[in-house]
Design an enzyme around this catalytic site. Structure first.
Site, PDB file in Angstrom:
ATOM      1  N   HIS A   1      -4.284  -0.357  -4.938  1.00 48.14           N
ATOM      2  CA  HIS A   1      -5.793  -0.536  -4.587  1.00 48.14           C
ATOM      3  C   HIS A   1      -6.089  -0.575  -5.910  1.00 48.14           C
ATOM      4  CE1 HIS A   1      -4.552  -0.427  -0.487  1.00 48.14           C
ATOM      5  NE2 HIS A   1      -4.772   0.575   0.127  1.00 48.14           N
TER       6      HIS A   1
ATOM      7  N   GLU B   1     -13.028   9.704 -13.084  1.00 45.29           N
ATOM      8  CA  GLU B   1     -12.668  10.360 -14.114  1.00 45.29           C
ATOM      9  C   GLU B   1     -12.378   9.937 -15.495  1.00 45.29           C
ATOM     10  OE1 GLU B   1     -12.352  14.526 -11.918  1.00 45.29           O
ATOM     11  OE2 GLU B   1     -12.971  13.702  -9.610  1.00 45.29           O
TER      12      GLU B   1
ATOM     13  N   SER C   1       0.798  -1.269   0.107  1.00 47.25           N
ATOM     14  CA  SER C   1       0.205  -0.414  -0.025  1.00 47.25           C
ATOM     15  C   SER C   1       0.526   0.847  -0.006  1.00 47.25           C
ATOM     16  CB  SER C   1      -1.195  -0.268   1.187  1.00 47.25           C
ATOM     17  OG  SER C   1      -1.916   1.434   0.584  1.00 47.25           O
TER      18      SER C   1
END
Length: 285
Positions: free
Chosen positions: A186, A162, A144
């Site tokens: 992720h 977006e 992460s």
């Protein structure tokens, strides 16, 4: 022909490679098969490993450190220290520097990559870790935030969902362990494809690597990347980028990028960073 156990196979591969840098997309399995964590453990020397856990990215470093300590002790490690670094001056403590002399594996946990950078960047301790990892003297893993910080141009935050645009991604300086890459984590789980493309539009001399949860991009000797885990690793290669409007449009305007190459790799697939070619798992055996 006698069948090799998975641990024996990992140890054999490790002997053939110079580097073991594991870039983990986060949320790796910590309970059942623990494939990614087991790979790191094996690459660091198995039961003979001398491990260091760096939980500094976390707001609860003690809890994170203890969690990974318990996991690796269950795997059989006998020598392990948690580097409890909460202020920059903690990096100067002689006990950490002395321990690194014989260390075989360093694991950086998740949390906040900006916090991790602010604590470790430009310290002699981080320089020792980076030099040892690049030379293949230790196995280095980051999950992460610990993965994001591997880049020189680091994704520090941003949005998702977006069209690609420059305002979608916040860039900062990372720890420069894999300087030719921009890493996002992720990845598909949080719909970050546009974010990574937006980062590459700003840094077209870098290669984008998007890593899903419970998935690892294992960088091996000879510029090879191998995928481990349950998700995918997405590679965004701008080498043949012929046009982008990034320098001429506003921060929130949609980006155009022509000529990007995208590879999506799953478990066992490999990618050659030098030749820019992907090989399926079946052909890698």
């Amino acid at each position: 022909m006698q069948q090799l156990t998975s641990q024996a196979l990992e140890q054999m591969i490790h002997q053939q490679t110079k580097t073991s840098i594991l870039v983990i997309g986060g949320a790796e399995d910590k309970v059942h098969g623990r494939e990614i964590l087991q790979t790191f453990f094996n690459r660091a020397g198995g039961e003979n490993a001398q491990l260091a856990i760096v939980p500094s990215a976390s707001r609860e470093p003690a809890i994170q450190g203890e969690r990974y300590q318990r996991i690796f002790e269950e795997m059989g490690v006998k020598t392990l220290k948690v580097f409890d670094i909460r202020e920059r001056h903690h990096c100067e403590e002689p006990q950490w520097h002395s321990y690194l002399e014989e260390c075989t594996g360093v694991f950086m946990t998740g949390g906040d990559q900006l916090r991790l950078y602010s604590l470790l960047a430009d310290t002699p301790l981080m320089e020792k870790i980076r030099t040892a990892a690049r030379a293949g003297k230790i196995a280095l893993a980051g999950t992460s935030a610990g993965a994001a910080v591997m880049s020189h141009h680091m994704i520090a935050g941003g949005g998702s969902g977006e069209s690609p645009n420059r305002s979608l991604v916040d860039m900062a300086t990372g720890l420069d362990i894999l300087p030719d890459l921009v890493v996002d984590q992720h990845f598909h789980n949080r719909n970050r494809f546009s974010r990574l493309i937006s980062a590459i539009a700003t840094h077209p001399d870098k290669m984008g690597i998007g890593i899903d949860e419970d998935t690892c991009a294992l960088f091996e000797g000879g510029g090879k990347l191998r995928v481990i885990g349950k998700g995918t690793v997405t590679i965004v290669d701008p080498r043949e980028l012929s046009y982008t409007n990034a320098p001429s449009v506003g921060a929130t305007d949609p980006l155009s990028l022509f000529g990007l190459r995208v590879h999506v790799l799953s478990h066992g697939d490999t990618y050659d960073m030098e030749t820019r070619t992907a090989t399926p798992a079946a052909a890698s055996l």
